[in-house]
Each structure stands twice: as C-alpha cells, then as structure tokens.
Design a protein around this motif. Sequence first.
Motif, mmCIF file in Angstrom:
data_model
loop_
_atom_site.group_PDB
_atom_site.id
_atom_site.type_symbol
_atom_site.label_atom_id
_atom_site.label_comp_id
_atom_site.label_asym_id
_atom_site.label_seq_id
_atom_site.Cartn_x
_atom_site.Cartn_y
_atom_site.Cartn_z
ATOM 1 N N THR A 1 32.266 25.789 4.887
ATOM 2 C CA THR A 1 32.816 26.856 4.070
ATOM 3 C C THR A 1 32.208 28.168 4.534
ATOM 4 N N THR A 2 32.979 29.203 4.496
ATOM 5 C CA THR A 2 32.467 30.526 4.853
ATOM 6 C C THR A 2 32.445 31.438 3.639
ATOM 7 N N ASP A 3 32.525 30.854 2.445
ATOM 8 C CA ASP A 3 32.528 31.654 1.223
ATOM 9 C C ASP A 3 31.279 32.528 1.159
ATOM 10 N N LEU A 4 31.483 33.810 1.008
ATOM 11 C CA LEU A 4 30.368 34.734 0.928
ATOM 12 C C LEU A 4 29.725 34.665 -0.450
ATOM 13 N N GLY A 5 28.442 34.893 -0.483
ATOM 14 C CA GLY A 5 27.752 35.008 -1.754
ATOM 15 C C GLY A 5 27.398 33.705 -2.417
ATOM 16 N N THR A 6 27.703 32.557 -1.798
ATOM 17 C CA THR A 6 27.346 31.284 -2.411
ATOM 18 C C THR A 6 25.848 31.048 -2.269
ATOM 19 N N LEU A 7 25.318 30.227 -3.158
ATOM 20 C CA LEU A 7 23.883 29.984 -3.161
ATOM 21 C C LEU A 7 23.446 29.275 -1.889
ATOM 22 N N HIS A 8 24.228 28.308 -1.422
ATOM 23 C CA HIS A 8 23.784 27.599 -0.218
ATOM 24 C C HIS A 8 23.825 28.507 1.014
ATOM 25 N N LYS A 9 24.698 29.512 1.016
ATOM 26 C CA LYS A 9 24.705 30.462 2.130
ATOM 27 C C LYS A 9 23.498 31.400 2.054
ATOM 28 N N LEU A 10 23.092 31.774 0.837
ATOM 29 C CA LEU A 10 21.862 32.559 0.677
ATOM 30 C C LEU A 10 20.671 31.803 1.252
ATOM 31 N N TRP A 11 20.583 30.515 0.954
ATOM 32 C CA TRP A 11 19.471 29.715 1.457
ATOM 33 C C TRP A 11 19.465 29.666 2.983
ATOM 34 N N ARG A 12 20.645 29.507 3.568
ATOM 35 C CA ARG A 12 20.709 29.451 5.023
ATOM 36 C C ARG A 12 20.393 30.811 5.654
ATOM 37 N N ASP A 13 20.999 31.859 5.142
ATOM 38 C CA ASP A 13 20.883 33.167 5.778
ATOM 39 C C ASP A 13 19.549 33.847 5.509
ATOM 40 N N SER A 14 19.031 33.725 4.283
ATOM 41 C CA SER A 14 17.829 34.461 3.897
ATOM 42 C C SER A 14 16.568 33.604 3.857
ATOM 43 N N TYR A 15 16.732 32.287 3.663
ATOM 44 C CA TYR A 15 15.573 31.408 3.529
ATOM 45 C C TYR A 15 15.394 30.489 4.731
ATOM 46 N N ALA A 16 16.293 30.598 5.727
ATOM 47 C CA ALA A 16 16.228 29.798 6.952
ATOM 48 C C ALA A 16 16.210 28.303 6.668
ATOM 49 N N ALA A 17 16.936 27.893 5.620
ATOM 50 C CA ALA A 17 16.971 26.474 5.262
ATOM 51 C C ALA A 17 17.591 25.659 6.385
ATOM 52 N N ARG A 18 16.936 24.575 6.746
ATOM 53 C CA ARG A 18 17.471 23.699 7.790
ATOM 54 C C ARG A 18 18.617 22.849 7.256
ATOM 55 N N LEU A 19 18.615 22.569 5.978
ATOM 56 C CA LEU A 19 19.722 21.853 5.344
ATOM 57 C C LEU A 19 20.035 22.572 4.042
ATOM 58 N N SER A 20 21.249 23.041 3.905
ATOM 59 C CA SER A 20 21.637 23.815 2.721
ATOM 60 C C SER A 20 23.046 23.402 2.337
ATOM 61 N N VAL A 21 23.176 22.708 1.215
ATOM 62 C CA VAL A 21 24.444 22.057 0.896
ATOM 63 C C VAL A 21 24.827 22.295 -0.559
ATOM 64 N N THR A 22 26.103 22.574 -0.777
ATOM 65 C CA THR A 22 26.691 22.488 -2.107
ATOM 66 C C THR A 22 27.190 21.063 -2.274
ATOM 67 N N THR A 23 26.488 20.270 -3.051
ATOM 68 C CA THR A 23 26.873 18.863 -3.213
ATOM 69 C C THR A 23 27.955 18.775 -4.277
ATOM 70 N N GLU A 24 29.103 18.247 -3.911
ATOM 71 C CA GLU A 24 30.236 18.141 -4.821
ATOM 72 C C GLU A 24 30.438 16.688 -5.248
ATOM 73 N N GLN A 25 30.622 16.487 -6.528
ATOM 74 C CA GLN A 25 30.944 15.174 -7.085
ATOM 75 C C GLN A 25 32.335 15.247 -7.682
#
Length: 596
Positions: A340-364
């Motif tokens: 997903t390229t949705d801007l402003g999502t929490l998992h994108k914040l983690w990837r872009d600003s926190y350098a998270a190696r794994l950043s996922v929106t887990t959907e059930q």
Amino acid sequence: MKFPRLRFLSLPVLAAKAAAAAYSFLFPSGSALSIVDSTDVTITPYQHYNSTWLWWCVKHTDLAGQQPSFLVPKASRVFAPVANERLAVWATSQDTDIWTDFTTVTVGAVNIEFQHGSAFASKKIYIANLPMYPFSRTQRLVNVWILDDRVSNTPSSANYILGYATARSADDGSGRTAPALPFYGLKVTNPSGYTKNIAVLTAGNHPDESTARFAFEGAVAWLLGGSALAEFLLDWFEFYLYPGVNPQGVYCGYFRSCPQDKTLDHNRQWATTGILECIDAIKAAMLADTGGAIEVGLDYHTSTDADTAYGNTYDNTEALHVVYAAKMAALEAGWDLRNTTDLGTLHKLWRDSYAARLSVTTEQGGVNTRTITQMKASGQYSLQSLAQMLADGQWTNGPGVGSRDFNGTTDRIDWANVDNLSGDPCTISAWVYLDTTAATNQYILCMHDGGDTSVGLVFNSVNGGYLSIIRHGTVDYVWDGAAGTMTTGVWIHILATSNGGLLSGSVAIYKNGSPVSIAFTNGSGAETAHTGSWSLGGRIYSDTRNLNGRIAQVGVWSRVLNSTEIAALAAGQAPDLAASSDLEFYFKGNTSSLVA
C-alpha cells in the motif's frame, strides 16, 4: 402474536423523540441507542465519516419473548455487502466473547434484513455489525495486564497512562459528551539482560474495526501466557503497547474517524502534527519510548470485507517481509502481504521515520464464520511468527547475534585446557547454524587429550544430519542422534548431557529443547583424559573436519542440567543466566580473533 418490526431512524430524529420514547444515548461503544418501547421504529446508522456509514450498534432493553425482524438501509454504506461478510450479530452484554450471528440475513435491494431464529430470552439485547469491543474492555484488560511483573510503565507513561483526551462533544447527534479518556502505554519484556529488539503494537486506529482489538488482545494474552516460545521472544524483545490510539472514536462508535474531526480518516493522519490530539499524544509517546528506532511495528486492523486475513506493508518485496508472510501463512490459512502507498498510515510512519525493518498493518477479515477465538488466534500468530523469525536469526538482536562464522576449512577457536571432564557428568549446550553438511564429521566442540591425537567429548554432524557425542577410549564410545537432527539454513539449539558413564542410557541429546532418539555404539577401554586444548569449530591436529556455519552461546557444565534449565537454554537464555552453577566454560560468540 405479531411482533413489531424495528426500523431505523436517524439520530437527530431520535433525539427529538427521546423524551417520549425514553431513548438512551449513554452507551459507550458505538452509534449507541436504546429502544425501550414496542412501537414501530426505524433507525438509520449515523453518518460519521464523509457522509457514509459502516459500523453500527444498538441496544434494546425489552426484547424478551420477541422475535422481530431488523432492517438496516444500505443507503450511504461505504462498502457494498459481499458474500460471507458478517453483517449482524447479537449478545446479551457489550463486553463479551459470546456473540451470535443472526439466523437469517438477507441483503435486499434497499435494506439489510436479519432475524434471530427464535424469540430472545433476555430483555436487554445488544445488536451490532461486528462483535463489539467497548473502550471499557480495553480499560478492564489494562488493569489485568499491569498485574504481571513483566509489564511496566513506558518512559513516557505514569500509572500506564500517557495522558488524557480533551472532553468534547460526541458530535453524533445525541448531545452527549465524549469524556476525557486515557491514552495507555505499557512496556512488556523479560529482565534477561540482553540487548533487545524493539517492537510496537497498536490497536484502535479505526474504531469500527473491533475484530482488530480482539486480535491485539490475543497477541498480548499469548505474550504473557508463559509458553517457552513467548518467553524466548520476551528475552530478546521489548514490546511497547498502545491498546487504544483513538479512544474517543471507539467510545462514540465512529467508523474511521473521531469526534475531534469526523471528516478525517484517523489512520491517514500520522504524518501530520497539530490536527488530532490523540495522534499527537501517541506519536510523542512512541518517540520518547522507543527513541525513534524500532525493529517491528504491528498495527492491528480489521478488513471490512470477507477476506480471511492479509497485511499491508510499505514494501512487501523485502526479504524480511517475505519471511514474515511465509511464517504467518504457515500458521493462518489465507494470509498474504500486500503493498500500500497510503500516505499518513501508522505503518508507513514506522518505516519512514523509525526505520522499522518490519512494519505491517495486520488485517483480520470480517468473515461470518470466524469466531472470537479465531480472531484472538490471529494476534497470537502474528507474534509467534516474530518468535520463529528470532530463532531463525532474522532480527538485529538474538541468540545468534555475535556468533562466530566458521568457513569449514581453516577456521576454529582454540583454548588452553579448560577442565578434565573424563568420567565426570557434564552438559554441553550450543546454538548452531549450519551453512552446509558434509559426509565427514564437522566438529562443534572438541576436548582433546594431552597429545592432541584423539578426541574426548565432541559434538559433530555426520552424514548430513546426525548429531553425535563421542567419548574416546581404546575404541570410541559413540552416541548418535536420530537422522535429520542437524539441518542447514536455520538456527538450532543443541544440547547433550552425560552422567559420566560409558553405558547405553548414560547420554541424552536434545534439539530445540526436545529429546531426540539416539543410537549407542559400544566402544572399549577407559575414557581418555581431556588434558589437552579445547576447540570450537574444528580440531587442533587436523583441519579436515571443520564446521561450515556459525556457533553461538556455548556452555559446558560439570553436571547434568535439569529440565527447567534445558528449557531455558532452548528458549534463548544465555548459559550464565539459565544455569550459573557449575558452569565451566561459556563462549558468547563475539570473539574476533581466531585464537582466544
């Protein structure tokens, strides 16, 4: 007897009739309405977000003995109903795991109509789109979780609270107030003394996605459940939990937004500051708590259609994301990982600003056959996958970090004689990652005799899969583990105990904490004394049997360890922490020189 059909009326109209019909809007879990009379009433879910609706829930305080049909108009519903989507459930409490799907659900041209198969036995009935998850349940569970000694405040929380929302109008046509609800922050880890990986878990971004909060609950329950795998994960990870990132949105039953601004999708505002106070509060806390650098970020959501399960990631082509998706798919059928390229999502914040190696929106997914137990299992699986990846050496910190990489030809590490354990009880423990196996022996730990011409006690992988211990006499006494014990491309914990004897049954071999069957080859003669040097990764007098792979966390004890100590070592605890007494030798694995 003919029972009335309950129809749905917009909130503003209901508000005008409230005095006469005794409606109550003080139900902190959704678009909350109480129906207390038996006249024909129509209710339309309130349109919180972009003049659309999806989530709704109501209660009726006098349905005992009645079997009405319920209608919800499809008009302005943000998504069209799809096959197998859960559209209507009921329960006798808002905070319960027992939700029942209506017997008959029909999607008509204008309305979604549903009816229970028999008259209700209870007077008070809660009716909802998905099983409800009120904010009061989050508060209740936080008070349970903090009783565990592995749970503590985060650097930015006091009494597990980061701060409070500003009380404001619910802005839902009811006239009620959204109270000053707390923002929670909890830290969960074991006091293991390791350099930890950092993970962040969040829930409640989209208030209507109640299934997601059941998954989050299941994840935390598993994390604190005491299993060996969970304890292994807690040894190497610090978890920062934010279980209610949009508390007023949940309290007021919003779809994707919150009372501060019902036009904004809450999970598209994480790149902004100064617009939503709840996002500002959680962002400030996460930054202070984690230092702005994390390994893993999991934001629990609910797919509103009937997909079984999937996750969104900013880049699902990276190797680490592929491994995570494979681990999840092995645990939960239907799991995949979508970009997903949705801007402003929490998992994108983690990837872009926190350098998270794994950043996922887990959907059930909202499949109507999925039970709450299965919803919770989804969260459990998400963390089990992290633990399995830890055992595979995927994270920055873990039992294999600082390991020594041996090239299979000339590498080994030699020590002067550590101890003569010939004839004595002992235990040897090590983490091993084989790059290749070979038909010849690959020595992991070797205790030489004085002339360096034979071996005393040794781990070795033989013929591509056996794990052996040898005590040398006139003819070697050999104990071979079952075929397939040693495999390539994965971290394996191996452990052997010997009671000092030379008879069958005097030795036990374990792989990842579980005993393996062994075969005994009877040698002859007394055991040769271990008076020479000790070596890791090969033997001193020949470089023809070196190990090709990595070795870490090696421990040797002058006694047989008990089952609790063996389990702790297999769970990733360091030898000096798992069993400090009678520890004769400990190699962590971060030695840079070939000769220590």
